[in-house]
Design a protein around this motif. Structure first.
Motif, PDB file in Angstrom:
ATOM      1  N   ALA A  92      36.203  29.425  13.399  1.00  0.00           N
ATOM      2  CA  ALA A  92      37.317  28.321  13.483  1.00  0.00           C
ATOM      3  C   ALA A  92      37.851  29.070  11.973  1.00  0.00           C
ATOM      4  CB  ALA A  92      36.831  27.176  12.812  1.00  0.00           C
ATOM      5  N   PRO A  93      39.972  28.976  11.435  1.00  0.00           N
ATOM      6  CA  PRO A  93      40.406  28.833  10.824  1.00  0.00           C
ATOM      7  C   PRO A  93      40.013  28.186   8.920  1.00  0.00           C
ATOM      8  CG  PRO A  93      41.449  28.623  12.135  1.00  0.00           C
ATOM      9  CD  PRO A  93      40.349  28.012  13.038  1.00  0.00           C
ATOM     10  N   SER A  94      38.985  27.646   9.228  1.00  0.00           N
ATOM     11  CA  SER A  94      38.568  26.311   8.078  1.00  0.00           C
ATOM     12  C   SER A  94      37.147  26.892   7.496  1.00  0.00           C
ATOM     13  CB  SER A  94      38.476  24.728   8.958  1.00  0.00           C
ATOM     14  OG  SER A  94      37.434  25.069  10.004  1.00  0.00           O
ATOM     15  N   ALA A  95      36.639  28.242   8.517  1.00  0.00           N
ATOM     16  CA  ALA A  95      35.771  28.164   7.851  1.00  0.00           C
ATOM     17  C   ALA A  95      35.527  30.347   7.363  1.00  0.00           C
ATOM     18  CB  ALA A  95      34.153  28.641   9.009  1.00  0.00           C
ATOM     19  N   GLU A  96      36.819  30.566   7.756  1.00  0.00           N
ATOM     20  CA  GLU A  96      36.805  31.868   6.945  1.00  0.00           C
ATOM     21  C   GLU A  96      37.127  31.625   5.641  1.00  0.00           C
ATOM     22  OE1 GLU A  96      40.631  32.201   9.366  1.00  0.00           O
ATOM     23  OE2 GLU A  96      39.992  32.871  10.940  1.00  0.00           O
ATOM     24  N   LEU A  97      36.930  32.895   4.676  1.00  0.00           N
ATOM     25  CA  LEU A  97      36.963  33.381   3.761  1.00  0.00           C
ATOM     26  C   LEU A  97      38.722  34.095   3.095  1.00  0.00           C
ATOM     27  CD1 LEU A  97      33.835  34.490   2.927  1.00  0.00           C
ATOM     28  CD2 LEU A  97      35.430  32.894   0.865  1.00  0.00           C
ATOM     29  N   PRO A  98      39.124  33.647   2.551  1.00  0.00           N
ATOM     30  CA  PRO A  98      40.141  33.899   2.234  1.00  0.00           C
ATOM     31  C   PRO A  98      40.527  35.585   2.067  1.00  0.00           C
ATOM     32  CG  PRO A  98      40.303  32.456   0.598  1.00  0.00           C
ATOM     33  CD  PRO A  98      38.670  32.657   1.434  1.00  0.00           C
ATOM     34  N   ARG A  99      41.582  36.614   2.477  1.00  0.00           N
ATOM     35  CA  ARG A  99      42.052  38.004   1.923  1.00  0.00           C
ATOM     36  C   ARG A  99      42.287  37.283   0.532  1.00  0.00           C
ATOM     37  NH1 ARG A  99      41.914  40.508   6.731  1.00  0.00           N
ATOM     38  NH2 ARG A  99      39.783  40.398   7.719  1.00  0.00           N
ATOM     39  N   ILE A 100      42.395  38.343  -0.454  1.00  0.00           N
ATOM     40  CA  ILE A 100      43.284  38.509  -1.749  1.00  0.00           C
ATOM     41  C   ILE A 100      43.542  39.609  -1.650  1.00  0.00           C
ATOM     42  CG2 ILE A 100      42.044  39.647  -4.324  1.00  0.00           C
ATOM     43  CD1 ILE A 100      39.395  38.259  -3.998  1.00  0.00           C
ATOM     44  N   LEU A 101      43.841  41.195  -0.441  1.00  0.00           N
ATOM     45  CA  LEU A 101      45.125  41.469  -0.892  1.00  0.00           C
ATOM     46  C   LEU A 101      44.940  41.799   0.736  1.00  0.00           C
ATOM     47  CD1 LEU A 101      43.524  44.126  -3.830  1.00  0.00           C
ATOM     48  CD2 LEU A 101      44.967  42.073  -4.149  1.00  0.00           C
ATOM     49  N   PRO A 102      45.484  41.561   1.742  1.00  0.00           N
ATOM     50  CA  PRO A 102      46.073  41.908   2.696  1.00  0.00           C
ATOM     51  C   PRO A 102      46.958  42.789   2.648  1.00  0.00           C
ATOM     52  CG  PRO A 102      47.084  39.780   2.017  1.00  0.00           C
ATOM     53  CD  PRO A 102      46.080  39.911   0.434  1.00  0.00           C
ATOM     54  N   PRO A 103      46.983  43.729   3.087  1.00  0.00           N
ATOM     55  CA  PRO A 103      45.585  43.969   4.625  1.00  0.00           C
ATOM     56  C   PRO A 103      44.856  44.470   4.358  1.00  0.00           C
ATOM     57  CG  PRO A 103      48.313  45.334   4.289  1.00  0.00           C
ATOM     58  CD  PRO A 103      48.273  44.722   3.524  1.00  0.00           C
ATOM     59  N   THR A 104      44.292  44.648   3.192  1.00  0.00           N
ATOM     60  CA  THR A 104      43.162  45.039   2.909  1.00  0.00           C
ATOM     61  C   THR A 104      41.973  43.947   3.483  1.00  0.00           C
ATOM     62  OG1 THR A 104      42.292  44.129   1.131  1.00  0.00           O
ATOM     63  CG2 THR A 104      43.599  46.004   1.420  1.00  0.00           C
ATOM     64  N   GLN A 105      40.717  44.341   3.432  1.00  0.00           N
ATOM     65  CA  GLN A 105      39.875  43.643   4.240  1.00  0.00           C
ATOM     66  C   GLN A 105      39.202  43.204   2.819  1.00  0.00           C
ATOM     67  OE1 GLN A 105      37.640  46.229   6.474  1.00  0.00           O
ATOM     68  NE2 GLN A 105      37.847  45.794   8.386  1.00  0.00           N
ATOM     69  N   LEU A 106      39.060  43.065   1.217  1.00  0.00           N
ATOM     70  CA  LEU A 106      38.990  42.718   0.227  1.00  0.00           C
ATOM     71  C   LEU A 106      38.834  41.311   0.760  1.00  0.00           C
ATOM     72  CD1 LEU A 106      37.361  42.893  -2.245  1.00  0.00           C
ATOM     73  CD2 LEU A 106      39.849  43.390  -3.702  1.00  0.00           C
ATOM     74  N   SER A 107      38.203  40.401   0.637  1.00  0.00           N
ATOM     75  CA  SER A 107      37.684  39.249   0.514  1.00  0.00           C
ATOM     76  C   SER A 107      37.064  38.371  -0.529  1.00  0.00           C
ATOM     77  CB  SER A 107      37.028  38.651   1.741  1.00  0.00           C
ATOM     78  OG  SER A 107      35.982  39.021   1.919  1.00  0.00           O
ATOM     79  N   ALA A 108      37.329  37.027  -0.706  1.00  0.00           N
ATOM     80  CA  ALA A 108      37.259  36.282  -1.661  1.00  0.00           C
ATOM     81  C   ALA A 108      35.212  36.746  -1.353  1.00  0.00           C
ATOM     82  CB  ALA A 108      37.411  34.361  -1.414  1.00  0.00           C
ATOM     83  N   SER A 109      34.792  36.847  -1.018  1.00  0.00           N
ATOM     84  CA  SER A 109      33.545  37.358  -1.289  1.00  0.00           C
ATOM     85  C   SER A 109      32.972  38.236  -2.059  1.00  0.00           C
ATOM     86  CB  SER A 109      32.651  37.822   0.509  1.00  0.00           C
ATOM     87  OG  SER A 109      33.483  39.194   0.682  1.00  0.00           O
ATOM     88  N   PHE A 110      34.284  38.644  -2.725  1.00  0.00           N
ATOM     89  CA  PHE A 110      34.230  39.544  -3.869  1.00  0.00           C
ATOM     90  C   PHE A 110      33.747  39.144  -5.299  1.00  0.00           C
ATOM     91  CE2 PHE A 110      35.892  42.655  -7.625  1.00  0.00           C
ATOM     92  CZ  PHE A 110      34.770  42.795  -7.405  1.00  0.00           C
ATOM     93  N   ILE A 111      34.845  37.932  -5.155  1.00  0.00           N
ATOM     94  CA  ILE A 111      34.499  37.157  -6.592  1.00  0.00           C
ATOM     95  C   ILE A 111      33.197  36.138  -5.825  1.00  0.00           C
ATOM     96  CG2 ILE A 111      35.547  34.694  -6.991  1.00  0.00           C
ATOM     97  CD1 ILE A 111      38.419  35.847  -6.206  1.00  0.00           C
ATOM     98  N   LEU A 112      32.775  36.355  -5.175  1.00  0.00           N
ATOM     99  CA  LEU A 112      31.852  35.034  -5.048  1.00  0.00           C
ATOM    100  C   LEU A 112      30.469  36.494  -5.095  1.00  0.00           C
ATOM    101  CD1 LEU A 112      30.156  32.704  -3.569  1.00  0.00           C
ATOM    102  CD2 LEU A 112      29.937  33.684  -1.453  1.00  0.00           C
ATOM    103  N   SER A 113      30.558  36.983  -4.746  1.00  0.00           N
ATOM    104  CA  SER A 113      29.348  37.800  -5.503  1.00  0.00           C
ATOM    105  C   SER A 113      29.651  38.207  -6.934  1.00  0.00           C
ATOM    106  CB  SER A 113      29.529  39.272  -4.860  1.00  0.00           C
ATOM    107  OG  SER A 113      30.604  39.701  -5.234  1.00  0.00           O
TER     108      SER A 113
END
Length: 262
Positions: A92-113
């Protein structure tokens, strides 16, 4: 690797369920599910190590293949989305981690890590639990003499490490693919072993080592597409990096044992 796969799958299950939840509830819930899945997969070798003395490297490697085929079965049969590809439906969109630099695949999981690495460093360096875990790693006999419950701390250490690996899988699923795909990991869990070694077994050092390995893997794929250079060259470079990092320790070990005769 098994903890990463199980964590990614449990995060995907929560992500495709509970539709209608607000993002500030659904996303943390999915991430916690990923951590719980990885922690469960780390708990099993922890119990085997503490109770039976089974080596954690062997048991986690064997359980990785169990996780690989278990998750593969799940996305090929019970949770398979329509179509030929073995994958779940989109979270669901409510469970997606936002992308940081679209259209790349870099997401907020980097910040989380990065945040998790800082928290882990604090846990190991500034808390009683961290002190006890490090003491057991350095000298189990001395730690036991000092009154530390070795079995309990071994189990806890493997649960924590499993939770972190599960979060890694959850970040990949929720932030990059937005669904669980069979075989989505090309071996990130195995790379984590080398990353930890190169990072000096330090959570903050592991960040830099992970970026290095990510650059090697990404650059290797681009080089393979543009010049036709085999991707195996990158694996050779990664192996050489690990070898050169480990070499000084090996030399010191042999010198200490008198293995070298000059």
């Amino acid at each position: 690797e098994g903890q990463l796969l199980v964590g990614g799958f449990t995060a995907a299950l929560v992500g495709i369920s509970f539709n209608g939840l607000p993002v500030f509830i659904h996303l943390p819930l999915a991430l916690l599910a990923g951590a719980a899945g990885g922690a469960l997969w780390g708990f099993i070798p922890g119990i085997l190590k503490a109770k039976l003395g089974a080596h954690e490297v062997i048991t986690t490697m064997m359980l990785s293949y169990v996780a690989l085929y278990l998750t593969s079965y799940m996305v090929n049969y019970p949770f398979k989305a329509p179509g030929w590809v073995a994958q779940t439906v989109f979270v669901a969109p409510s469970a997606e981690l936002p992308r940081i630099l679209p259209p790349t695949q870099l997401s907020a999981s980097f910040i989380l890590s990065v945040m998790i690495a800082g928290i882990t460093t604090y846990l190991l360096e500034r808390t009683t639990i961290g002190y006890e875990i490090r003491a057991i790693g350095l000298n189990p006999a001395a730690a036991e003499t000092g009154g530390i419950n070795i079995k309990r701390r071994i189990i806890l250490a493997l649960i924590i490490s499993g939770a972190l690996a599960g979060l890694g899988g959850a970040g990949e699923v929720l932030g990059v693919h937005r669904r669980f795909i069979d075989g989505f990991s090309p071996g990130y869990g195995w790379d984590g072993l080398a990353v930890a070694l190169i990072g000096g077994l330090n959570p903050l050092g592991a960040i830099l080592a992970a970026i290095l390995f990510g650059a090697l893997r990404s650059g290797g794929m681009v080089m393979n597409r543009t010049t036709g250079v085999p991707l195996d060259i990158i694996f050779i470079l990664q192996a050489l990096v690990v070898l050169f990092v480990a070499a000084p320790r090996l030399i010191r070990y042999f010198l200490k044992k008198g293995g070298f005769k000059w």
